[in-house]
Enzyme design. Structure first.
Site, PDB file in Angstrom:
ATOM      1  N   THR A   8     -10.645  16.888 123.634  1.00  0.00           N
ATOM      2  CA  THR A   8      -9.120  16.563 123.659  1.00  0.00           C
ATOM      3  C   THR A   8      -8.731  16.159 122.269  1.00  0.00           C
ATOM      4  O   THR A   8      -9.632  15.444 121.682  1.00  0.00           O
ATOM      5  CB  THR A   8      -8.483  15.876 124.765  1.00  0.00           C
ATOM      6  OG1 THR A   8      -9.183  14.400 124.530  1.00  0.00           O
ATOM      7  CG2 THR A   8      -9.255  16.272 126.235  1.00  0.00           C
ATOM      8  N   THR A  11      -7.879  18.850 117.205  1.00  0.00           N
ATOM      9  CA  THR A  11      -7.232  19.851 116.103  1.00  0.00           C
ATOM     10  C   THR A  11      -7.115  19.069 114.658  1.00  0.00           C
ATOM     11  O   THR A  11      -6.673  19.458 113.708  1.00  0.00           O
ATOM     12  CB  THR A  11      -5.561  20.020 116.383  1.00  0.00           C
ATOM     13  OG1 THR A  11      -4.983  18.742 116.746  1.00  0.00           O
ATOM     14  CG2 THR A  11      -5.499  20.664 117.604  1.00  0.00           C
ATOM     15  N   GLY A  13      -8.890  15.278 112.471  1.00  0.00           N
ATOM     16  CA  GLY A  13      -9.896  14.085 112.236  1.00  0.00           C
ATOM     17  C   GLY A  13     -11.180  14.050 113.105  1.00  0.00           C
ATOM     18  O   GLY A  13     -12.027  15.167 112.950  1.00  0.00           O
ATOM     19  N   ILE A  14     -11.561  13.150 113.876  1.00  0.00           N
ATOM     20  CA  ILE A  14     -12.758  13.071 114.398  1.00  0.00           C
ATOM     21  C   ILE A  14     -13.073  14.403 115.567  1.00  0.00           C
ATOM     22  O   ILE A  14     -14.120  14.709 115.498  1.00  0.00           O
ATOM     23  CB  ILE A  14     -12.819  11.779 115.324  1.00  0.00           C
ATOM     24  CG1 ILE A  14     -12.961  10.654 114.569  1.00  0.00           C
ATOM     25  CG2 ILE A  14     -14.184  11.749 116.153  1.00  0.00           C
ATOM     26  CD1 ILE A  14     -12.734   9.205 114.962  1.00  0.00           C
ATOM     27  N   TYR A 146      -2.786  -0.692 121.575  1.00  0.00           N
ATOM     28  CA  TYR A 146      -3.920   0.149 121.285  1.00  0.00           C
ATOM     29  C   TYR A 146      -5.035  -0.241 121.945  1.00  0.00           C
ATOM     30  O   TYR A 146      -5.871   0.219 122.589  1.00  0.00           O
ATOM     31  CB  TYR A 146      -4.009   0.394 119.812  1.00  0.00           C
ATOM     32  CG  TYR A 146      -5.075   1.382 119.231  1.00  0.00           C
ATOM     33  CD1 TYR A 146      -5.150   2.777 119.541  1.00  0.00           C
ATOM     34  CD2 TYR A 146      -6.194   0.582 118.935  1.00  0.00           C
ATOM     35  CE1 TYR A 146      -6.089   3.524 118.887  1.00  0.00           C
ATOM     36  CE2 TYR A 146      -7.186   1.260 118.292  1.00  0.00           C
ATOM     37  CZ  TYR A 146      -7.240   2.830 118.689  1.00  0.00           C
ATOM     38  OH  TYR A 146      -8.181   3.837 118.116  1.00  0.00           O
TER      39      TYR A 146
HETATM   40  N1  LIG Z   1      -9.743   6.835 112.725  1.00  0.00           N
HETATM   41  C1  LIG Z   1     -10.341   5.861 113.026  1.00  0.00           C
HETATM   42  O1  LIG Z   1     -10.288   4.939 112.416  1.00  0.00           O
HETATM   43  C2  LIG Z   1     -10.494   5.560 114.744  1.00  0.00           C
HETATM   44  C3  LIG Z   1     -11.237   4.373 114.832  1.00  0.00           C
HETATM   45  C4  LIG Z   1     -11.397   4.347 116.336  1.00  0.00           C
HETATM   46  C5  LIG Z   1     -11.148   5.316 117.068  1.00  0.00           C
HETATM   47  N2  LIG Z   1     -10.534   6.258 117.014  1.00  0.00           N
HETATM   48  C6  LIG Z   1     -10.057   7.040 118.066  1.00  0.00           C
HETATM   49  O2  LIG Z   1     -10.356   8.427 117.752  1.00  0.00           O
HETATM   50  C7  LIG Z   1      -9.732   9.427 118.415  1.00  0.00           C
HETATM   51  C8  LIG Z   1      -9.290  10.366 117.210  1.00  0.00           C
HETATM   52  O3  LIG Z   1      -8.531   9.964 116.168  1.00  0.00           O
HETATM   53  P1  LIG Z   1      -8.492  10.558 114.767  1.00  0.00           P
HETATM   54  O4  LIG Z   1      -8.738   9.402 113.984  1.00  0.00           O
HETATM   55  O5  LIG Z   1      -9.423  11.645 114.638  1.00  0.00           O
HETATM   56  O6  LIG Z   1      -6.900  10.611 114.671  1.00  0.00           O
HETATM   57  P2  LIG Z   1      -6.308  12.341 114.493  1.00  0.00           P
HETATM   58  O7  LIG Z   1      -6.884  12.771 113.205  1.00  0.00           O
HETATM   59  O8  LIG Z   1      -4.950  11.793 114.278  1.00  0.00           O
HETATM   60  O9  LIG Z   1      -6.316  12.954 115.620  1.00  0.00           O
HETATM   61  C9  LIG Z   1      -5.791  12.592 116.964  1.00  0.00           C
HETATM   62  C10 LIG Z   1      -5.895  13.914 117.648  1.00  0.00           C
HETATM   63  O10 LIG Z   1      -5.438  13.324 119.053  1.00  0.00           O
HETATM   64  C11 LIG Z   1      -4.389  14.746 119.405  1.00  0.00           C
HETATM   65  N3  LIG Z   1      -3.364  13.914 120.194  1.00  0.00           N
HETATM   66  C12 LIG Z   1      -2.714  13.005 119.821  1.00  0.00           C
HETATM   67  N4  LIG Z   1      -1.898  12.840 120.919  1.00  0.00           N
HETATM   68  C13 LIG Z   1      -1.941  13.769 121.871  1.00  0.00           C
HETATM   69  C14 LIG Z   1      -1.554  14.221 123.180  1.00  0.00           C
HETATM   70  N5  LIG Z   1      -0.037  13.568 123.758  1.00  0.00           N
HETATM   71  N6  LIG Z   1      -1.972  15.242 123.779  1.00  0.00           N
HETATM   72  C15 LIG Z   1      -2.860  15.945 123.177  1.00  0.00           C
HETATM   73  N7  LIG Z   1      -3.578  15.707 122.162  1.00  0.00           N
HETATM   74  C16 LIG Z   1      -3.110  14.518 121.352  1.00  0.00           C
HETATM   75  C17 LIG Z   1      -3.857  15.186 117.893  1.00  0.00           C
HETATM   76  O11 LIG Z   1      -3.339  16.523 118.205  1.00  0.00           O
HETATM   77  P3  LIG Z   1      -1.808  16.655 117.468  1.00  0.00           P
HETATM   78  O12 LIG Z   1      -1.950  16.768 116.229  1.00  0.00           O
HETATM   79  O13 LIG Z   1      -1.326  17.809 118.232  1.00  0.00           O
HETATM   80  O14 LIG Z   1      -0.713  15.312 117.804  1.00  0.00           O
HETATM   81  C18 LIG Z   1      -5.169  15.142 117.035  1.00  0.00           C
HETATM   82  O15 LIG Z   1      -5.659  16.277 117.471  1.00  0.00           O
HETATM   83  C19 LIG Z   1      -8.501   8.812 118.801  1.00  0.00           C
HETATM   84  O16 LIG Z   1      -8.491   8.327 120.255  1.00  0.00           O
HETATM   85  C20 LIG Z   1      -8.655   7.353 117.873  1.00  0.00           C
HETATM   86  O17 LIG Z   1      -8.217   5.985 118.720  1.00  0.00           O
HETATM   87  C21 LIG Z   1     -10.045   6.492 115.534  1.00  0.00           C
END
Ligand SMILES: NC(=O)c1ccc[n+]([C@@H]2O[C@H](COP(=O)([O-])OP(=O)(O)OC[C@H]3O[C@@H](n4cnc5c(N)ncnc54)[C@H](OP(=O)(O)O)[C@@H]3O)[C@@H](O)[C@H]2O)c1
Length: 244
Positions: A8, A11, A13-14, A146
């Site tokens: 899930t 699209t 980042g991670i 968060y």
């Molecule tokens: N980056 C960090 O520092 C960090 C640290 C700890 C944990 N995390 C966790 O890692 C996960 C991924 O984060 P990321 O850093 O890779 O951020 P990201 O690049 O913003 O990616 C977030 C992803 O979640 C999707 N998403 C958001 N809201 C959604 C919804 N309502 N329904 C379906 N998809 C949704 C986005 O899709 P859309 O583009 O369509 O919105 C995107 O694919 C998150 O859970 C975040 O809390 C991140």
């Protein structure tokens, strides 16, 4: 037959880095996102080697539709990477009901019901991996809702490891530190604040740089693979040692 994994929020980042890695490892990868354009871009980046579906994880009817379509197109599933999430940097005092609901609905409620609704499709021995955060055990200001949403996920993991044990379904956790992804730009932080944050973590980290999505992918791959089949409720902290 190749194992089938749903990511899930695959699209960006991670999630996107994990999709790339798991495709290389010959998994059948299914990604979701709520934004159609972002999904199309991600599919291009993945050279259409994944399957992509638009589905807003905060909406139960969209999870139902996703389950229905995936059952029809892919049948059973071997793993779920519950990764979709948002982060907005807001003080406790300024956290509105709408931000509270948005964050909990995506990060916790969406995760909860995605797992519940996909259960009938999960094969015996399936792996569920939850993406939480170091924020659960190391406090950062301006992250109250968060952090609570991620802590709720970690509590859920414990219970699911008992309730799903009869089907040999396991739930484990990746707990990333600050990882350079588009989430920072979406957080409402200024460019300067983002640079300061990334610099701080790069310079104070034992690895001498900030964590990247590509660092997380092999660890998620380990947790969805047979190699981790005896792990339950394991939490792998992926922060380059910044919380030591
Ligand atoms: N980056 C960090 O520092 C960090 C640290 C700890 C944990 N995390 C966790 O890692 C996960 C991924 O984060 P990321 O850093 O890779 O951020 P990201 O690049 O913003 O990616 C977030 C992803 O979640 C999707 N998403 C958001 N809201 C959604 C919804 N309502 N329904 C379906 N998809 C949704 C986005 O899709 P859309 O583009 O369509 O919105 C995107 O694919 C998150 O859970 C975040 O809390 C991140």
């Amino acid at each position: 037959m190749n194992k089938k994994i749903i990511i899930t929020g695959g699209t960006s980042g991670i999630g996107l880095a994990c999709a790339k890695y798991l495709i290389e490892k010959k998994y059948e990868v299914i990604i979701t996102g709520r934004n159609k354009e972002n999904l199309e871009k991600a599919m291009q980046e993945l050279q259409n080697k994944a399957y992509g579906y638009v589905s807003d994880t905060s909406k139960l009817n969209e999870i139902d539709n996703l389950v229905h379509v995936i059952e029809k197109n892919h049948g059973n599933i071997d793993g779920l990477f519950i990764n979709a999430g948002i982060f907005k940097s807001v003080s406790f005092e300024n956290t509105t009901e709408s931000l509270f609901d948005e964050t909990m609905n995506i990060n916790f409620k969406g995760a909860f019901f995605t797992i519940q609704k996909f259960l009938p499709l999960l094969t015996i021995g399936s792996s569920i991996v939850l993406n939480t955060s170091i924020a659960v055990f190391k406090a950062f200001p301006n992250t109250s809702v968060y952090t609570a949403s991620k802590a709720a996920l970690e509590s859920l993991a414990q219970v699911l490891n008992l309730e799903l044990a009869s089907r040999k379904i396991r739930v484990n956790i990746v707990s990333p530190g600050v990882t350079h992804t588009p989430i920072q730009q979406k957080s409402g932080m200024t460019e300067e604040a983002i640079n300061n944050l990334l610099n701080h973590f790069a310079t104070t980290s034992p690895i001498g740089r900030v964590v990247l999505p590509e660092d997380i992918a092999p660890i998620v791959a380990f947790l969805v693979s047979e190699a981790s089949s005896v792990l339950r409720n394991e939490k792998i902290i992926i922060d380059g040692g910044t919380t030591l």
